[in-house]
Write a protein that holds these residues in place. Structure first.
Motif, PDB file in Angstrom:
ATOM      1  N   ILE A 129       0.693  -1.116   0.013  1.00  0.00           N
ATOM      2  CA  ILE A 129       0.010   0.030   0.143  1.00  0.00           C
ATOM      3  C   ILE A 129       0.921   1.369   0.016  1.00  0.00           C
ATOM      4  O   ILE A 129       0.389   2.508  -0.447  1.00  0.00           O
ATOM      5  N   TYR A 130       2.103   1.148   0.462  1.00  0.00           N
ATOM      6  CA  TYR A 130       2.874   2.408   0.695  1.00  0.00           C
ATOM      7  C   TYR A 130       3.933   2.495  -0.671  1.00  0.00           C
ATOM      8  O   TYR A 130       4.726   3.135  -0.719  1.00  0.00           O
ATOM      9  N   SER A 131       3.761   1.649  -1.760  1.00  0.00           N
ATOM     10  CA  SER A 131       4.193   2.010  -3.026  1.00  0.00           C
ATOM     11  C   SER A 131       3.310   2.007  -4.011  1.00  0.00           C
ATOM     12  O   SER A 131       2.315   1.136  -4.442  1.00  0.00           O
ATOM     13  N   ASN A 132       3.501   3.414  -4.799  1.00  0.00           N
ATOM     14  CA  ASN A 132       2.363   3.635  -5.898  1.00  0.00           C
ATOM     15  C   ASN A 132       3.016   3.995  -7.179  1.00  0.00           C
ATOM     16  O   ASN A 132       4.138   4.484  -7.129  1.00  0.00           O
ATOM     17  N   ARG A 133       2.390   3.374  -8.106  1.00  0.00           N
ATOM     18  CA  ARG A 133       2.999   3.616  -9.497  1.00  0.00           C
ATOM     19  C   ARG A 133       2.157   4.363 -10.496  1.00  0.00           C
ATOM     20  O   ARG A 133       1.086   4.227 -10.213  1.00  0.00           O
ATOM     21  N   TYR A 134       2.699   5.515 -11.004  1.00  0.00           N
ATOM     22  CA  TYR A 134       1.990   6.347 -11.887  1.00  0.00           C
ATOM     23  C   TYR A 134       2.458   6.080 -13.262  1.00  0.00           C
ATOM     24  O   TYR A 134       3.566   6.402 -13.421  1.00  0.00           O
ATOM     25  N   THR A 135       1.728   6.221 -14.156  1.00  0.00           N
ATOM     26  CA  THR A 135       1.881   6.028 -15.740  1.00  0.00           C
ATOM     27  C   THR A 135       1.986   7.553 -16.256  1.00  0.00           C
ATOM     28  O   THR A 135       0.987   8.242 -15.777  1.00  0.00           O
TER      29      THR A 135
END
Length: 166
Positions: A129-135
């Motif tokens: 939950i503490y790692s977010n990926r944004y394209t």
């Protein structure tokens, strides 16, 4: 009378044994210093020289199921550290804030944000939950479109020292 005293004494002994056993059974979630199972300290890696993602990015978005507007400020520093601030504004109600810090990476068309502290408290760094990926949909010197887990964010570059409006 002796029988009542004997029962009371026996109850006190059983209670004391139960408390002692419970005290022995409590296990600390914190690993001992230097223990083999201790989580590794996360080190942020500096961005590549000239990375155009470095800077302060501000955007406003809505999210399905959330009443109000989310004001987002992402600070991406050249040393690989980041801060993510989110402020929920709902009319005349008081704003709600989230403040996270950690590391970031720019992998081709993907921006990865890893939170290490949320509202000043350390988090479990291995929790997904503490790692977010944004394209990164598009990016210019002054604007960036990010597609992430909560939808799209259209952000614009802001000057150093910029803060979320109250």
């Amino acid at each position: 009378m002796n029988q009542v005293l004997f029962r009371t004494s026996r109850a006190v002994v059983y209670l004391a044994l139960g408390v002692a056993a419970a005290g022995c059974a409590v296990k600390s979630n914190k690993p001992a210093p230097g223990a083999a199972g201790a989580p590794a300290q996360v080190q942020c890696q500096a961005a590549k020289a000239g990375d155009t993602a470095v800077g302060n990015w501000y955007g406003v978005r809505t999210q399905r199921g959330v009443a109000g507007q989310l004001h987002v400020l992402i600070r991406l520093k050249a040393d690989g550290t980041m801060s993510y601030e989110e402020q929920l504004k709902r009319g005349k109600k008081p704003s709600q804030n989230l403040s996270e810090t950690g590391c970031w990476q720019h992998e081709q068309q993907t921006l990865v944000l890893r939170t290490l502290k949320s509202n000043g408290e350390k988090v479990e760094s291995d929790d997904p939950i503490y790692s977010n990926r944004y394209t990164i949909g598009s990016q210019t010197q002054t604007a960036m479109v990010l597609d992430g887990p909560q939808g799209q964010l259209r952000a614009r570059r802001m000057p150093d020292g910029y803060r979320l409006p109250f």
